[in-house]
Design a protein around this motif. Structure first.
Motif, PDB file in Angstrom:
ATOM      1  N   CYS A  62      -9.262   0.067  -1.467  1.00  0.00           N
ATOM      2  CA  CYS A  62      -8.854   0.048   0.159  1.00  0.00           C
ATOM      3  C   CYS A  62      -7.419  -0.004   0.621  1.00  0.00           C
ATOM      4  O   CYS A  62      -7.095   0.725   1.633  1.00  0.00           O
ATOM      5  N   ALA A  63      -6.687  -0.585  -0.243  1.00  0.00           N
ATOM      6  CA  ALA A  63      -5.093  -0.526   0.099  1.00  0.00           C
ATOM      7  C   ALA A  63      -4.494   0.355  -0.440  1.00  0.00           C
ATOM      8  O   ALA A  63      -3.152   0.631   0.024  1.00  0.00           O
ATOM      9  N   GLU A  64      -4.804   1.323  -1.079  1.00  0.00           N
ATOM     10  CA  GLU A  64      -4.181   2.450  -1.918  1.00  0.00           C
ATOM     11  C   GLU A  64      -3.910   3.548  -0.783  1.00  0.00           C
ATOM     12  O   GLU A  64      -4.464   3.790   0.255  1.00  0.00           O
ATOM     13  N   ASP A  65      -2.343   3.665  -0.733  1.00  0.00           N
ATOM     14  CA  ASP A  65      -1.989   4.898   0.227  1.00  0.00           C
ATOM     15  C   ASP A  65      -2.335   6.300  -0.276  1.00  0.00           C
ATOM     16  O   ASP A  65      -2.887   6.378  -1.215  1.00  0.00           O
ATOM     17  N   LYS A  66      -1.665   7.292   0.464  1.00  0.00           N
ATOM     18  CA  LYS A  66      -1.967   8.694   0.167  1.00  0.00           C
ATOM     19  C   LYS A  66      -1.690   8.855  -1.247  1.00  0.00           C
ATOM     20  O   LYS A  66      -2.413  10.001  -1.705  1.00  0.00           O
ATOM     21  N   ASP A  67      -0.901   8.184  -1.702  1.00  0.00           N
ATOM     22  CA  ASP A  67      -0.184   8.607  -3.092  1.00  0.00           C
ATOM     23  C   ASP A  67      -0.769   7.891  -4.154  1.00  0.00           C
ATOM     24  O   ASP A  67      -0.465   7.832  -5.346  1.00  0.00           O
ATOM     25  N   GLY A  68      -1.909   6.710  -3.869  1.00  0.00           N
ATOM     26  CA  GLY A  68      -2.657   6.035  -4.862  1.00  0.00           C
ATOM     27  C   GLY A  68      -1.747   4.782  -5.126  1.00  0.00           C
ATOM     28  O   GLY A  68      -2.128   4.155  -6.101  1.00  0.00           O
ATOM     29  N   LEU A  69      -1.029   4.507  -4.346  1.00  0.00           N
ATOM     30  CA  LEU A  69      -0.198   3.284  -4.452  1.00  0.00           C
ATOM     31  C   LEU A  69      -0.245   2.296  -3.585  1.00  0.00           C
ATOM     32  O   LEU A  69      -1.054   2.052  -2.675  1.00  0.00           O
ATOM     33  N   ILE A  70      -0.119   0.847  -4.193  1.00  0.00           N
ATOM     34  CA  ILE A  70      -0.551  -0.407  -3.503  1.00  0.00           C
ATOM     35  C   ILE A  70       0.752  -1.288  -3.172  1.00  0.00           C
ATOM     36  O   ILE A  70       1.295  -1.556  -4.292  1.00  0.00           O
ATOM     37  N   HIS A  71       0.580  -1.909  -2.038  1.00  0.00           N
ATOM     38  CA  HIS A  71       1.643  -2.840  -1.750  1.00  0.00           C
ATOM     39  C   HIS A  71       1.320  -4.195  -2.578  1.00  0.00           C
ATOM     40  O   HIS A  71       0.077  -4.481  -2.583  1.00  0.00           O
ATOM     41  N   PHE A 190     -11.406  -4.841   4.801  1.00  0.00           N
ATOM     42  CA  PHE A 190     -10.665  -5.079   6.058  1.00  0.00           C
ATOM     43  C   PHE A 190      -9.118  -5.346   5.697  1.00  0.00           C
ATOM     44  O   PHE A 190      -8.172  -4.580   6.094  1.00  0.00           O
ATOM     45  N   ALA A 191      -8.900  -5.971   4.970  1.00  0.00           N
ATOM     46  CA  ALA A 191      -7.408  -6.550   4.487  1.00  0.00           C
ATOM     47  C   ALA A 191      -6.925  -5.501   3.572  1.00  0.00           C
ATOM     48  O   ALA A 191      -5.772  -4.913   4.093  1.00  0.00           O
ATOM     49  N   GLY A 192      -7.784  -4.819   2.921  1.00  0.00           N
ATOM     50  CA  GLY A 192      -7.079  -3.416   2.114  1.00  0.00           C
ATOM     51  C   GLY A 192      -6.637  -2.427   3.066  1.00  0.00           C
ATOM     52  O   GLY A 192      -5.692  -1.743   3.197  1.00  0.00           O
ATOM     53  N   ALA A 193      -7.610  -2.350   4.177  1.00  0.00           N
ATOM     54  CA  ALA A 193      -6.953  -1.328   5.070  1.00  0.00           C
ATOM     55  C   ALA A 193      -5.976  -1.303   6.043  1.00  0.00           C
ATOM     56  O   ALA A 193      -5.126  -0.458   6.256  1.00  0.00           O
ATOM     57  N   ILE A 194      -5.792  -2.763   6.356  1.00  0.00           N
ATOM     58  CA  ILE A 194      -4.537  -3.197   7.034  1.00  0.00           C
ATOM     59  C   ILE A 194      -3.511  -2.992   6.128  1.00  0.00           C
ATOM     60  O   ILE A 194      -2.335  -2.550   6.403  1.00  0.00           O
ATOM     61  N   PHE A 195      -3.540  -3.413   4.687  1.00  0.00           N
ATOM     62  CA  PHE A 195      -2.259  -3.065   3.803  1.00  0.00           C
ATOM     63  C   PHE A 195      -2.227  -1.825   3.547  1.00  0.00           C
ATOM     64  O   PHE A 195      -1.061  -1.450   3.120  1.00  0.00           O
TER      65      PHE A 195
END
Length: 326
Positions: A62-71, A190-195
């Protein structure tokens, strides 16, 4: 309200999913192995049997951005949620007096119930410390881990207070598992979406998706108690009612089989009686139908979310694993 300001700083190194998951595993192992000496032997025992990390995986996907990267902050919280889950399992095993978990002897069986309770409490503290040990905390206050920890505890207490309640309704039971099991899945999504920096409306959809998948996970677990062997489940089966836990297949049987409550109230109900009544009432098929309803609701949300094809496929895979469809 969700804080939608830019959360990712230019100098922050983002990582791909596989690397992020390895970092979560390392974070969990390091947190347990670096425990104070007085408790280290007990936490080391817990590292010897590995779970599926499905909640941590949920955070990361859920935390992945459009490039598949994670904070990296998502990695910390994913590890926190996994340790929190481990704490609930330790306490569950004490409550159920269980001998086996993940195919290995439980902490309470090996070291005693009092030691296991204290270790579970310690793991709650470790989880909370990890969750608060992230950068830019003010950007992620909406995750509210202490609130989710409270929901889980209240769900467990609600289940305990209803142990042996032969009149437990389906509505009451779903409310129990909404806290006991679904709350942690809800927190993960929920946490993933926020990140990932999602907007408020989208975060709410992720949160609802996590809730549905958590409900599915527990309902399938209810069926496993009837359908699987100890070797398959890697934990005790045919034991929920014996521990006082009334699950949905049995609730259905109590509603449909006329003399079952009378047998149960007079302590004359055997395991054979339970299995026959659940089969006669269609308790398992009833529970699986409810799982399918939650699955359909989950798929509807997944279709509504703006997702890359890879992220969509990964969310569906989590959903199908929870539903035992893959």
């Amino acid at each position: 309200m969700i804080n939608n300001k830019k959360k990712i700083k230019d100098n922050t190194k983002l990582v791909k999913f596989d690397e992020a998951l390895e970092l979560v595993r390392s974070e969990v192992d390091n947190s347990l192995s670096a425990s104070p000496l007085i408790i280290r032997g007990y936490t080391k025992h817990l590292t010897e049997s590995k779970g599926k990390f499905i909640r941590a995986v949920s955070v990361l996907i859920c935390a992945e951005d459009k490039d598949g990267l994670i904070h990296p902050n998502a990695i910390k919280v994913a590890a926190s949620i996994e340790i929190l889950h481990l704490a609930t399992l330790v306490h569950d095993d004490v409550i159920d007096n269980a001998d086996l978990r993940r195919g290995d002897v439980t902490l309470q069986k090996k070291y005693g119930r009092k030691t296991a309770v204290i270790c579970g409490d310690y793991l709650f503290c470790v989880a909370l410390n990890l969750a608060t040990n992230i950068t830019d905390k003010e950007d992620y206050l909406d995750v509210d881990m202490p609130n989710y920890m409270g929901k889980i505890c209240l769900g467990e207490l609600n289940q305990h207070l209803n142990n042996g309640n032969l009149n437990l309704s389906m509505y009451q039971y779903l409310k129990i598992i909404s806290g006991k099991t679904a709350a942690l899945f809800e927190a993960s999504f929920f946490a993933g979406a926020i990140f990932a920096g999602c907007k408020e409306a989208e975060c709410k959809k992720y949160k609802q998706l996590g809730h549905y998948i958590g409900m599915i996970f527990q309902l399938i677990d209810d069926c496993i108690d009837f359908e699987n062997t100890v070797d398959e489940a890697k934990k005790p089966v045919q034991s929920d009612y014996e521990q006082g836990v009334i699950t949905l297949p049995l609730i259905k049987a109590f509603e449909d089989v006329s003399d079952l409550k009378e047998k149960a109230s007079s302590d004359q109900m055997t395991r054979e009686d339970i299995n026959e009544a659940v089969a006669k009432a269609g308790g398992l098929s009833f529970t699986h139908r409810l799982v399918k309803k939650y699955h359909s609701k989950s798929m509807k949300i997944i279709r509504e979310l703006e997702l890359t094809e890879n992220k969509k496929a990964n969310l569906i895979e989590i959903l199908n694993k929870a539903s035992h469809l893959s």
